[in-house]
Write a protein that holds these residues in place. Structure first.
Motif, PDB file in Angstrom:
ATOM      1  N   ARG A  90       4.893  25.040   3.272  1.00  0.00           N
ATOM      2  CA  ARG A  90       5.822  26.127   3.938  1.00  0.00           C
ATOM      3  C   ARG A  90       6.399  25.649   5.257  1.00  0.00           C
ATOM      4  NH1 ARG A  90       2.741  29.316   0.575  1.00  0.00           N
ATOM      5  NH2 ARG A  90       1.431  30.031   2.003  1.00  0.00           N
ATOM      6  N   HIS A  91       5.441  25.189   5.909  1.00  0.00           N
ATOM      7  CA  HIS A  91       6.192  24.835   7.497  1.00  0.00           C
ATOM      8  C   HIS A  91       7.116  23.499   7.452  1.00  0.00           C
ATOM      9  CE1 HIS A  91       3.537  26.835  10.143  1.00  0.00           C
ATOM     10  NE2 HIS A  91       2.464  26.403   9.512  1.00  0.00           N
ATOM     11  N   GLU A  97       8.969  23.214   4.456  1.00  0.00           N
ATOM     12  CA  GLU A  97      10.411  24.050   3.938  1.00  0.00           C
ATOM     13  C   GLU A  97      11.192  24.653   5.014  1.00  0.00           C
ATOM     14  OE1 GLU A  97       9.421  25.243  -0.529  1.00  0.00           O
ATOM     15  OE2 GLU A  97       8.363  26.195   0.783  1.00  0.00           O
ATOM     16  N   ASN A  98      10.314  25.404   5.854  1.00  0.00           N
ATOM     17  CA  ASN A  98      10.888  26.120   6.835  1.00  0.00           C
ATOM     18  C   ASN A  98      11.566  25.401   8.192  1.00  0.00           C
ATOM     19  OD1 ASN A  98      10.266  28.216   5.137  1.00  0.00           O
ATOM     20  ND2 ASN A  98       8.338  28.861   6.500  1.00  0.00           N
ATOM     21  N   ASP A 119      10.153  24.092  10.536  1.00  0.00           N
ATOM     22  CA  ASP A 119       9.220  24.521  11.770  1.00  0.00           C
ATOM     23  C   ASP A 119       9.113  23.510  12.623  1.00  0.00           C
ATOM     24  OD1 ASP A 119       9.019  27.164  10.660  1.00  0.00           O
ATOM     25  OD2 ASP A 119       7.234  26.761   9.636  1.00  0.00           O
ATOM     26  N   ARG A 176       5.339  33.331   9.099  1.00  0.00           N
ATOM     27  CA  ARG A 176       6.494  32.828   8.171  1.00  0.00           C
ATOM     28  C   ARG A 176       5.826  32.095   7.025  1.00  0.00           C
ATOM     29  NH1 ARG A 176      10.919  31.213  11.471  1.00  0.00           N
ATOM     30  NH2 ARG A 176       9.696  29.523  11.836  1.00  0.00           N
ATOM     31  N   ALA A 177       5.057  31.095   7.438  1.00  0.00           N
ATOM     32  CA  ALA A 177       4.394  30.082   6.377  1.00  0.00           C
ATOM     33  C   ALA A 177       3.306  30.785   5.775  1.00  0.00           C
ATOM     34  CB  ALA A 177       3.610  28.773   7.419  1.00  0.00           C
ATOM     35  N   VAL A 209       6.138  31.409  13.387  1.00  0.00           N
ATOM     36  CA  VAL A 209       6.166  30.463  12.659  1.00  0.00           C
ATOM     37  C   VAL A 209       4.898  30.547  11.885  1.00  0.00           C
ATOM     38  CG1 VAL A 209       5.725  27.858  12.521  1.00  0.00           C
ATOM     39  CG2 VAL A 209       7.171  28.714  14.234  1.00  0.00           C
TER      40      VAL A 209
END
Length: 75
Positions: A52-53, A55-56, A58, A71-72, A68
């Motif tokens: 997810r980091h 994808e985002n 970050d 969100r993950a 951060v």
């Protein structure tokens, strides 16, 4: 999402306080290190968190680390 630029490794050398870490390199790859001392179920959750980091994006922003990580975690 497909991750052609991600390399995942299970490692024994991380301290228990570090579940996983992602390090981008200069070739555009994201190297994810997962602490092998955790159960397979936990390792899978750690991997999802680290992905997810990626994808985002970050690693390309200057958001507060608490934002951060939240969100993950929210996925």
């Amino acid at each position: 999402m497909e991750f052609d630029n991600v390399i995942v490794r299970q490692v024994e050398c991380l301290p228990m306080a570090v579940k996983g870490v992602t390090i981008p390199d200069c070739d555009g790859y994201y190297n994810i290190y997962i602490n092998a001392k955790y159960s397979i179920d936990m390792q899978n959750r750690i991997l999802k968190h680290e992905l997810r980091h990626v994808e985002n994006f970050d690693f390309d922003n200057f958001d507060d680390i608490r934002i951060v990580e939240n969100r993950a975690d929210a996925g």
